[in-house]
Design an enzyme around this catalytic site. Sequence first.
Site, PDB file in Angstrom:
ATOM      1  N   HIS A 180      48.946  41.975  42.217  1.00 40.96           N
ATOM      2  CA  HIS A 180      47.291  41.853  41.725  1.00 40.96           C
ATOM      3  C   HIS A 180      46.095  42.729  42.077  1.00 40.96           C
ATOM      4  O   HIS A 180      45.577  43.103  41.633  1.00 40.96           O
ATOM      5  CB  HIS A 180      47.415  40.431  42.943  1.00 40.96           C
ATOM      6  CG  HIS A 180      46.415  39.601  43.002  1.00 40.96           C
ATOM      7  ND1 HIS A 180      45.722  38.434  41.977  1.00 40.96           N
ATOM      8  CD2 HIS A 180      44.590  39.895  43.512  1.00 40.96           C
ATOM      9  CE1 HIS A 180      44.003  38.094  41.871  1.00 40.96           C
ATOM     10  NE2 HIS A 180      43.526  38.891  43.208  1.00 40.96           N
ATOM     11  N   GLU A 181      46.535  43.466  43.346  1.00 40.69           N
ATOM     12  CA  GLU A 181      45.476  44.033  44.070  1.00 40.69           C
ATOM     13  C   GLU A 181      46.035  45.373  43.342  1.00 40.69           C
ATOM     14  O   GLU A 181      45.360  46.425  43.110  1.00 40.69           O
ATOM     15  CB  GLU A 181      45.806  44.529  45.821  1.00 40.69           C
ATOM     16  CG  GLU A 181      45.556  43.075  46.494  1.00 40.69           C
ATOM     17  CD  GLU A 181      44.286  42.869  46.526  1.00 40.69           C
ATOM     18  OE1 GLU A 181      43.216  42.988  46.427  1.00 40.69           O
ATOM     19  OE2 GLU A 181      44.681  40.644  47.173  1.00 40.69           O
ATOM     20  N   HIS A 190      43.142  45.441  40.624  1.00 42.59           N
ATOM     21  CA  HIS A 190      41.990  45.376  41.187  1.00 42.59           C
ATOM     22  C   HIS A 190      41.676  47.021  41.330  1.00 42.59           C
ATOM     23  O   HIS A 190      40.470  47.842  40.989  1.00 42.59           O
ATOM     24  CB  HIS A 190      41.779  44.904  42.754  1.00 42.59           C
ATOM     25  CG  HIS A 190      41.752  43.286  42.600  1.00 42.59           C
ATOM     26  ND1 HIS A 190      40.929  43.257  41.568  1.00 42.59           N
ATOM     27  CD2 HIS A 190      42.209  42.252  43.225  1.00 42.59           C
ATOM     28  CE1 HIS A 190      41.300  41.510  41.944  1.00 42.59           C
ATOM     29  NE2 HIS A 190      41.338  41.122  42.827  1.00 42.59           N
TER      30      HIS A 190
END
Length: 380
Positions: free
Chosen positions: A32-33, A36
């Site tokens: 997920h990170e 980003h």
Amino acid sequence: MSLLESIGGMIHSAGGYILPFLFVLVIVVFVHELGHFLVGRWCGIKVTAFSIGFGPELFGFNDRHGTRWRFAAIPLGGYVKFFGDSSVASTPDGDAFASMSAADRSKSFHHKKVWQRAAVVAAGPIANFLLAIAVFAAINMAYGRQILVPRIDALVEGGAAAKAGLRANDLVVSIDGRAIDSFQELQRIVSTSPGTPLKLVVERAGKDVDLTVTPELKVLQTPFGKQRLGMLGIQGSRNPADVRNIPMGPVAAVTGAVSEIWFIVERTGAYVGGLFAGTESTDQLSGPIRIAQVSGQVATAGIVALLNLAAILSVSIGLINLVPVPMLDGGHLLFYVFEAVRGRPLSMRTQEFGFRIGLALVLMLMLFTTVNDVLHLVAL
């Protein structure tokens, strides 16, 4: 069993719960990170920190771009902190915002165009969905798909299926217009549709017969807690000829993975809708304690089952982050929609107020799910 005994038993087997839990959670959070991070770097934004977990740093290192990669003491999430952020929630640093030099503005997250900021924020949930597709597709290609033909072998007298006119040897063709090719798919739809009338087409003696059946609601105590399930009162075929193994190539594997994800999304939406309608119970909401417990139990079935759980959790994390609540990715995206429509961002004060409301909602949800988990432990 008392609460102390339950907690004591969990602590006693902490390795069996915690290690699989961390394995699953770290994979999901990292991906997920990373979404980003990669899109942020692609947009020319400086990343000051990439953290798995919150709180004090346990260990870490600095890369050549000045990013601090860290593993923190509380591994219940993570964050990417961009240049210009005042917090891990990516709120702008009001004091430094106006005084930035042109060079600093060029690498600040909050000085990028609205579409670039939206892309960075959306990349996290998208990465979660891509991870789930990759895992499900890999499992599909490695093992194929073993199915049991959706043929009814026997019925429970007085059950929902018998009342609706289903008979032994009926072959279920479709449910609500959706083609059914396995008994497992039939079970999954029925179990998630208690009290919901389902339109079935069954093949009987070479002819299609239309029937409507409503699964009965049953509350069962399972190793994963109380489950509200729909049941028809039928038994699948026991004929070995009705068991088939379907090999899957790359296209079929990915298509099957996307179909699996869509089913999870669809049923999650139906469950949330049921919560608001009062037809679903909140006792099925789980927090970190029960997720850890489930991870440990699933791990006993092997790495494939644990990866499958990671994929399911990844979809869930992606969905949760798209909820339009400030503090979550969906809340940021909502702010950017307002900014795109208005032609200017919301005021700092409005954004700060929104983030406080979002933080309160997130904390309340965490507290509620933790209480649910504790009650589940007591009930075991």
